[in-house]
Design a protein around this motif. Sequence first.
Motif, PDB file in Angstrom:
ATOM      1  N   GLN A  25      49.125  51.117  52.477  1.00  0.00           N
ATOM      2  CA  GLN A  25      49.604  51.592  53.548  1.00  0.00           C
ATOM      3  C   GLN A  25      50.158  53.539  53.615  1.00  0.00           C
ATOM      4  OE1 GLN A  25      53.360  49.439  54.659  1.00  0.00           O
ATOM      5  NE2 GLN A  25      51.909  47.539  54.119  1.00  0.00           N
ATOM      6  N   ALA A  26      50.332  53.894  52.357  1.00  0.00           N
ATOM      7  CA  ALA A  26      51.049  55.110  51.754  1.00  0.00           C
ATOM      8  C   ALA A  26      50.150  56.438  52.247  1.00  0.00           C
ATOM      9  CB  ALA A  26      51.389  54.880  50.315  1.00  0.00           C
ATOM     10  N   GLY A  27      48.573  56.356  52.134  1.00  0.00           N
ATOM     11  CA  GLY A  27      48.166  57.151  51.996  1.00  0.00           C
ATOM     12  C   GLY A  27      47.913  57.998  51.334  1.00  0.00           C
ATOM     13  N   GLY A  28      47.835  59.152  50.964  1.00  0.00           N
ATOM     14  CA  GLY A  28      47.680  60.044  49.587  1.00  0.00           C
ATOM     15  C   GLY A  28      47.897  61.192  50.079  1.00  0.00           C
ATOM     16  N   ILE A  29      47.771  62.273  48.931  1.00  0.00           N
ATOM     17  CA  ILE A  29      47.829  63.864  48.865  1.00  0.00           C
ATOM     18  C   ILE A  29      46.229  64.299  48.766  1.00  0.00           C
ATOM     19  CG2 ILE A  29      48.477  66.096  47.389  1.00  0.00           C
ATOM     20  CD1 ILE A  29      50.616  64.795  49.091  1.00  0.00           C
ATOM     21  N   MET A  30      46.010  64.830  49.988  1.00  0.00           N
ATOM     22  CA  MET A  30      44.224  65.253  50.352  1.00  0.00           C
ATOM     23  C   MET A  30      44.448  66.946  49.581  1.00  0.00           C
ATOM     24  SD  MET A  30      42.398  61.981  49.890  1.00  0.00           S
ATOM     25  CE  MET A  30      41.017  63.049  50.430  1.00  0.00           C
ATOM     26  N   LEU A  31      43.397  67.204  49.188  1.00  0.00           N
ATOM     27  CA  LEU A  31      42.785  68.840  48.971  1.00  0.00           C
ATOM     28  C   LEU A  31      42.065  68.575  50.305  1.00  0.00           C
ATOM     29  CD1 LEU A  31      42.961  69.523  45.292  1.00  0.00           C
ATOM     30  CD2 LEU A  31      44.963  69.693  46.967  1.00  0.00           C
ATOM     31  N   ASP A  32      41.629  70.493  50.932  1.00  0.00           N
ATOM     32  CA  ASP A  32      40.359  70.247  51.555  1.00  0.00           C
ATOM     33  C   ASP A  32      38.936  71.157  51.575  1.00  0.00           C
ATOM     34  OD1 ASP A  32      40.598  73.027  50.284  1.00  0.00           O
ATOM     35  OD2 ASP A  32      41.450  73.851  52.009  1.00  0.00           O
ATOM     36  N   SER A  33      39.016  71.107  49.302  1.00  0.00           N
ATOM     37  CA  SER A  33      37.842  70.999  49.192  1.00  0.00           C
ATOM     38  C   SER A  33      37.596  70.013  47.520  1.00  0.00           C
ATOM     39  CB  SER A  33      37.972  72.590  48.339  1.00  0.00           C
ATOM     40  OG  SER A  33      38.343  72.815  47.960  1.00  0.00           O
ATOM     41  N   THR A  34      36.649  69.961  47.547  1.00  0.00           N
ATOM     42  CA  THR A  34      36.467  69.284  45.963  1.00  0.00           C
ATOM     43  C   THR A  34      35.860  71.060  44.844  1.00  0.00           C
ATOM     44  OG1 THR A  34      33.974  69.095  46.365  1.00  0.00           O
ATOM     45  CG2 THR A  34      35.387  67.475  47.315  1.00  0.00           C
ATOM     46  N   ARG A  35      35.654  71.682  45.358  1.00  0.00           N
ATOM     47  CA  ARG A  35      35.947  72.665  44.044  1.00  0.00           C
ATOM     48  C   ARG A  35      36.567  73.516  44.610  1.00  0.00           C
ATOM     49  NH1 ARG A  35      30.922  72.302  41.556  1.00  0.00           N
ATOM     50  NH2 ARG A  35      31.170  70.298  41.849  1.00  0.00           N
ATOM     51  N   ILE A  36      37.054  74.842  43.657  1.00  0.00           N
ATOM     52  CA  ILE A  36      37.067  75.980  44.083  1.00  0.00           C
ATOM     53  C   ILE A  36      37.188  77.430  43.763  1.00  0.00           C
ATOM     54  CG2 ILE A  36      40.020  77.819  44.120  1.00  0.00           C
ATOM     55  CD1 ILE A  36      41.401  75.007  44.165  1.00  0.00           C
ATOM     56  N   LEU A 130      55.953  49.412  40.505  1.00  0.00           N
ATOM     57  CA  LEU A 130      55.248  49.916  40.015  1.00  0.00           C
ATOM     58  C   LEU A 130      54.971  51.047  40.657  1.00  0.00           C
ATOM     59  CD1 LEU A 130      54.313  50.384  37.721  1.00  0.00           C
ATOM     60  CD2 LEU A 130      51.973  49.068  37.567  1.00  0.00           C
ATOM     61  N   ILE A 131      55.534  51.792  41.073  1.00  0.00           N
ATOM     62  CA  ILE A 131      55.450  53.364  41.266  1.00  0.00           C
ATOM     63  C   ILE A 131      54.333  54.354  40.836  1.00  0.00           C
ATOM     64  CG2 ILE A 131      55.645  55.332  43.301  1.00  0.00           C
ATOM     65  CD1 ILE A 131      56.473  53.201  43.847  1.00  0.00           C
ATOM     66  N   ILE A 132      52.895  54.832  40.922  1.00  0.00           N
ATOM     67  CA  ILE A 132      51.875  55.233  40.050  1.00  0.00           C
ATOM     68  C   ILE A 132      51.915  56.675  41.335  1.00  0.00           C
ATOM     69  CG2 ILE A 132      49.712  55.267  39.705  1.00  0.00           C
ATOM     70  CD1 ILE A 132      49.327  52.049  39.483  1.00  0.00           C
ATOM     71  N   ALA A 133      51.841  57.176  40.055  1.00  0.00           N
ATOM     72  CA  ALA A 133      51.796  59.406  40.458  1.00  0.00           C
ATOM     73  C   ALA A 133      50.576  59.826  40.351  1.00  0.00           C
ATOM     74  CB  ALA A 133      52.325  59.720  39.914  1.00  0.00           C
ATOM     75  N   ALA A 134      49.683  59.717  41.203  1.00  0.00           N
ATOM     76  CA  ALA A 134      48.752  60.179  41.449  1.00  0.00           C
ATOM     77  C   ALA A 134      47.547  61.197  40.924  1.00  0.00           C
ATOM     78  CB  ALA A 134      47.555  59.693  42.255  1.00  0.00           C
ATOM     79  N   VAL A 135      46.942  61.469  40.521  1.00  0.00           N
ATOM     80  CA  VAL A 135      46.754  63.115  39.631  1.00  0.00           C
ATOM     81  C   VAL A 135      45.425  63.338  40.180  1.00  0.00           C
ATOM     82  CG1 VAL A 135      46.345  64.822  38.885  1.00  0.00           C
ATOM     83  CG2 VAL A 135      48.459  63.125  37.594  1.00  0.00           C
ATOM     84  N   THR A 136      44.891  64.490  40.735  1.00  0.00           N
ATOM     85  CA  THR A 136      44.026  64.767  41.430  1.00  0.00           C
ATOM     86  C   THR A 136      43.672  66.190  41.024  1.00  0.00           C
ATOM     87  OG1 THR A 136      44.225  64.191  44.112  1.00  0.00           O
ATOM     88  CG2 THR A 136      42.224  66.116  43.603  1.00  0.00           C
ATOM     89  N   ARG A 137      42.075  66.700  40.191  1.00  0.00           N
ATOM     90  CA  ARG A 137      41.638  67.529  39.618  1.00  0.00           C
ATOM     91  C   ARG A 137      40.040  68.247  39.769  1.00  0.00           C
ATOM     92  NH1 ARG A 137      39.169  67.383  33.417  1.00  0.00           N
ATOM     93  NH2 ARG A 137      40.146  68.846  32.394  1.00  0.00           N
ATOM     94  N   ILE A 138      40.309  69.313  40.270  1.00  0.00           N
ATOM     95  CA  ILE A 138      38.579  69.515  40.814  1.00  0.00           C
ATOM     96  C   ILE A 138      38.572  70.800  39.505  1.00  0.00           C
ATOM     97  CG2 ILE A 138      39.026  68.573  43.022  1.00  0.00           C
ATOM     98  CD1 ILE A 138      39.541  71.729  44.466  1.00  0.00           C
ATOM     99  N   LYS A 139      37.133  71.170  39.453  1.00  0.00           N
ATOM    100  CA  LYS A 139      36.917  72.147  39.074  1.00  0.00           C
ATOM    101  C   LYS A 139      37.135  73.817  40.095  1.00  0.00           C
ATOM    102  CE  LYS A 139      33.105  69.928  37.403  1.00  0.00           C
ATOM    103  NZ  LYS A 139      31.599  69.126  37.788  1.00  0.00           N
ATOM    104  N   LEU A 140      37.926  74.890  39.618  1.00  0.00           N
ATOM    105  CA  LEU A 140      37.968  76.022  39.932  1.00  0.00           C
ATOM    106  C   LEU A 140      36.487  77.087  38.859  1.00  0.00           C
ATOM    107  CD1 LEU A 140      41.998  77.235  39.635  1.00  0.00           C
ATOM    108  CD2 LEU A 140      39.611  78.862  39.873  1.00  0.00           C
TER     109      LEU A 140
END
Length: 233
Positions: A25-36, A130-140
């Motif tokens: 239900q929560a969705g999440g944090i999304m970036l506008d691209s997969t690389r910078i 149990l609350i899990i913090a999700a990390v998104t990591r993309i190339k810059l």
Amino acid sequence: MSTASRSGYRRLFPLLFMVIAFYSQAGGIMLDSTRIIYAQDAKQRNISIRNTSTDTTFLVQAWIEDAAGRRSSDFIATPPLFTSGPGNENILRLMFTGQQLPRDRETLYYFNVKGVPSVNKKALEGHNALIIAAVTRIKLFVRPAGLTPSPQVAAQQLQFRRNGNNSVIIENASPYFITLTNFKAGNAALDSVMVPSRGQITVALPRDAGNNLTFSTIDDFGAVSPPRPARFN
């Protein structure tokens, strides 16, 4: 199964159900691209960060790592910590503040965003959660102006050289980092790899791979190219 084990599973199943229900239900944090792609002479680069949840607020933290995965002070991310409400879109500014980088090739960093969901204490009262913090990591990629050839041409100029029977050396004479995906030796799928700018990597192959290698590359916008055969020298 012992009585103690059955009791443990009975306590675990409701906890897992709550975690699964929360994330469905929560969705999440999304970036506008997969690389910078950060132009080396740019003063800043804006990044859009969106909260796709309809009912959850996230505490969002952003930071940059160097190519070795160490936190780097070469970039400032503003704001480095903020809250993002349901459906919000936030703009984060990246500014390079480090020492002069090479001007004949790209330099690799990693951009990280961590989203920690808020907790409804009243709804969870009397329950384990149990609350899990999700990390998104993309190339810059920090890219100097005037590099040649174009990234599209550079991907076509990769060279492959057999290194014995069980591996291949991939050589990249271009100034760009090139990511190979859909990488195959015959019908055997290989792991995606990234070949450094003006560098090379060695990739293990199945014993009977021969020279029948195909691969796709990923462009600046995250699109995947059609498969192409490897060029052996």
